[in-house]
Write a protein that holds these residues in place. Structure first.
Motif, short mmCIF file in Angstrom:
data_model
loop_
_atom_site.label_atom_id
_atom_site.label_comp_id
_atom_site.label_asym_id
_atom_site.label_seq_id
_atom_site.Cartn_x
_atom_site.Cartn_y
_atom_site.Cartn_z
N ASN A 43 0.81 -1.24 0.00
CA ASN A 43 0.00 0.00 0.00
C ASN A 43 0.83 1.27 0.00
O ASN A 43 0.64 2.16 0.83
CB ASN A 43 -0.96 -0.02 1.20
CG ASN A 43 -2.13 0.93 1.02
OD1 ASN A 43 -2.29 1.53 -0.03
ND2 ASN A 43 -2.92 1.08 2.05
N LEU A 125 -1.11 -2.82 -4.67
CA LEU A 125 -2.35 -2.87 -3.89
C LEU A 125 -2.86 -4.31 -3.75
O LEU A 125 -4.01 -4.62 -4.02
CB LEU A 125 -3.44 -1.98 -4.50
CG LEU A 125 -3.16 -0.47 -4.53
CD1 LEU A 125 -4.35 0.29 -5.10
CD2 LEU A 125 -2.80 0.07 -3.14
N ASN A 162 -7.73 1.67 -0.42
CA ASN A 162 -8.47 2.84 -0.94
C ASN A 162 -9.75 3.13 -0.16
O ASN A 162 -10.80 3.45 -0.74
CB ASN A 162 -8.81 2.66 -2.42
CG ASN A 162 -7.56 2.69 -3.28
OD1 ASN A 162 -6.49 3.09 -2.84
ND2 ASN A 162 -7.71 2.26 -4.52
N LYS A 163 -9.67 3.01 1.15
CA LYS A 163 -10.81 3.45 1.96
C LYS A 163 -10.33 3.80 3.36
O LYS A 163 -9.29 3.33 3.84
CB LYS A 163 -11.89 2.38 2.02
CG LYS A 163 -11.58 1.22 2.96
CD LYS A 163 -12.81 0.35 3.19
CE LYS A 163 -12.56 -0.67 4.30
NZ LYS A 163 -13.76 -1.45 4.62
N HIS A 239 -11.71 14.00 -0.15
CA HIS A 239 -11.86 12.71 -0.81
C HIS A 239 -12.04 12.87 -2.32
O HIS A 239 -11.39 12.16 -3.11
CB HIS A 239 -13.05 11.95 -0.23
CG HIS A 239 -13.50 10.78 -1.04
ND1 HIS A 239 -12.76 9.63 -1.19
CD2 HIS A 239 -14.61 10.61 -1.80
CE1 HIS A 239 -13.39 8.78 -1.98
NE2 HIS A 239 -14.52 9.35 -2.36
N PHE A 243 -9.20 11.44 -4.75
CA PHE A 243 -9.61 10.33 -5.61
C PHE A 243 -9.34 10.64 -7.08
O PHE A 243 -8.86 9.80 -7.84
CB PHE A 243 -11.09 10.02 -5.40
CG PHE A 243 -11.59 8.84 -6.19
CD1 PHE A 243 -11.37 7.54 -5.76
CD2 PHE A 243 -12.26 9.04 -7.39
CE1 PHE A 243 -11.81 6.46 -6.50
CE2 PHE A 243 -12.70 7.96 -8.13
CZ PHE A 243 -12.49 6.67 -7.69
N THR A 246 -5.44 10.73 -7.73
CA THR A 246 -4.72 9.45 -7.58
C THR A 246 -5.38 8.31 -8.34
O THR A 246 -4.94 7.17 -8.22
CB THR A 246 -4.61 9.06 -6.10
OG1 THR A 246 -5.93 8.89 -5.55
CG2 THR A 246 -3.87 10.12 -5.30
N LYS A 247 -6.41 8.61 -9.12
CA LYS A 247 -7.10 7.56 -9.85
C LYS A 247 -6.14 6.84 -10.78
O LYS A 247 -5.38 7.46 -11.52
CB LYS A 247 -8.25 8.16 -10.65
CG LYS A 247 -9.19 7.13 -11.26
CD LYS A 247 -10.37 7.79 -11.93
CE LYS A 247 -11.35 6.76 -12.49
NZ LYS A 247 -12.52 7.42 -13.14
N TYR A 252 -3.76 6.48 -3.22
CA TYR A 252 -4.93 7.08 -2.57
C TYR A 252 -4.79 7.13 -1.05
O TYR A 252 -4.95 8.17 -0.43
CB TYR A 252 -6.22 6.33 -2.94
CG TYR A 252 -7.43 6.85 -2.18
CD1 TYR A 252 -8.12 7.96 -2.63
CD2 TYR A 252 -7.85 6.24 -1.00
CE1 TYR A 252 -9.21 8.44 -1.92
CE2 TYR A 252 -8.93 6.71 -0.28
CZ TYR A 252 -9.62 7.82 -0.75
OH TYR A 252 -10.68 8.32 -0.03
N ASP A 253 -4.52 5.98 -0.44
CA ASP A 253 -4.44 5.93 1.03
C ASP A 253 -3.37 6.88 1.57
O ASP A 253 -3.59 7.59 2.56
CB ASP A 253 -4.14 4.51 1.51
CG ASP A 253 -5.41 3.67 1.63
OD1 ASP A 253 -6.50 4.24 1.66
OD2 ASP A 253 -5.28 2.44 1.69
#
Length: 305
Positions: A43, A125, A162-163, A239, A243, A246-247, A252-253
């Motif tokens: 990650n 990931l 990613n959350k 967010h 998002f 970093t898509k 993202y994290d």
């Protein structure tokens, strides 16, 4: 000094960003250098943040070189003890710069420091181990310090990527003397043997955590609902932008954590000012409840849904 100031604050931030961090062999955090940490890399920079947050001694990290392209990125990452290392995919012309990374790692270890290298050399990931690069073995082979170098394998795994509100399993192995991993006279044989032995260790240490159970308490759920309402202006704003930026990447994290780490205290200052104007000194009591509601969101529901 910046590193020392940020570390305890990051541990507090992780309490809010992660639902739970399970740690195996916690006493290994007290180990001193010279110590080479060899970890898997599921990650991005977030792996380094979690590992470094719990070690007693400062840690220097080898991090992907393309993150250092901008001068201010290089400056800020340098403050966090990060050392750039480049892959072939980032340009053949940059590979010569890796000599600096390996020389810096050697110098840190020979001064009884701790260096963290992600032995896979790539982040996808996933909790599945990827083929190992030879950077960690090279650092161990080139070490010439007075004190014996130890290698500490570390496995890190997540229940999701990613959350916000993830569960993390961090498993530290037992330190291994470098000379035990490098028994041959031939350099190539030593590198292969080093990676083979570390891979056997990491296979046992990468333990995918079961997703944490959502707490169904009506009281906590009510507080969590209030917390989501109070924090939506900040969270949604960050967010959406993170998002988008970093898509299609693995960042993202890491970026989300960094943005919230900076923005949330500013948000609290703004909220405190507004509450003080409305209620006076009781505003500080309300602020404590405000912060507690942020933590309650994590075990009750995922606010990104």
């Amino acid at each position: 000094m910046i590193y020392s100031i940020l570390k305890p604050l990051i541990r507090v931030a992780l309490f809010f960003f992660c639902r739970k961090i399970y740690i195996q062999n916690r006493q290994a955090f007290k180990l001193k250098g010279p110590l080479l940490l060899t970890a898997n890399h599921p990650n991005s920079f977030f792996d380094a943040i979690i590992i470094a947050a719990f070690f007693k001694q400062p840690i220097h990290f080898l991090a992907r070189g393309d993150a250092f392209n901008q001068p201010y990125h290089r400056f800020l990452l340098g403050l966090l003890n990060m050392i750039p290392i480049y892959r072939l995919s980032e340009g053949k012309e940059n590979l010569v710069l890796n000599n600096y990374a390996f020389a810096a790692s050697k110098r840190i270890l020979e001064n009884n420091g701790i260096v963290l290298i992600f032995i896979e050399g790539i982040c996808l990931l996933t909790n599945q181990l990827q083929p190992f690069k030879k950077g960690a073995a090279r650092i161990a082979l080139d070490y010439q310090g007075k004190n014996s170098l130890n290698i500490l394998p570390i496995g890190i795994a997540y229940d999701a990527f990613n959350k916000w509100g993830k569960t993390v399993q961090l498993a530290l192995g037992n330190p291994i003397l470098a000379k035990e991993l490098l028994p041959f006279q031939d350099r190539a044989k030593n590198m292969n043997h080093f990676n083979t032995e570390i891979k056997q260790q990491l296979k046992q240490l990468v333990i995918e955590p079961a997703p944490s159970q959502i707490i169904n308490s009506k009281t906590l759920q009510s507080i969590a609902d209030l917390g989501i309402l109070l924090h939506q202006p900040l969270f949604r704003f960050i967010h959406k932008r993170v998002f988008t930026k970093t898509k299609g990447t693995v960042f993202y994290d890491s970026v989300m954590f960094g943005c919230l780490f900076i923005a949330y205290p500013l948000y609290l200052i703004l909220v405190t000012g507004l509450l003080y104007c409305l209620f006076g000194y009781p505003a500080f009591i309300i602020l404590v409840l405000f912060i507690l509601s942020a933590r309650t969101i994590v075990p009750c529901k995922n606010p990104t849904k």
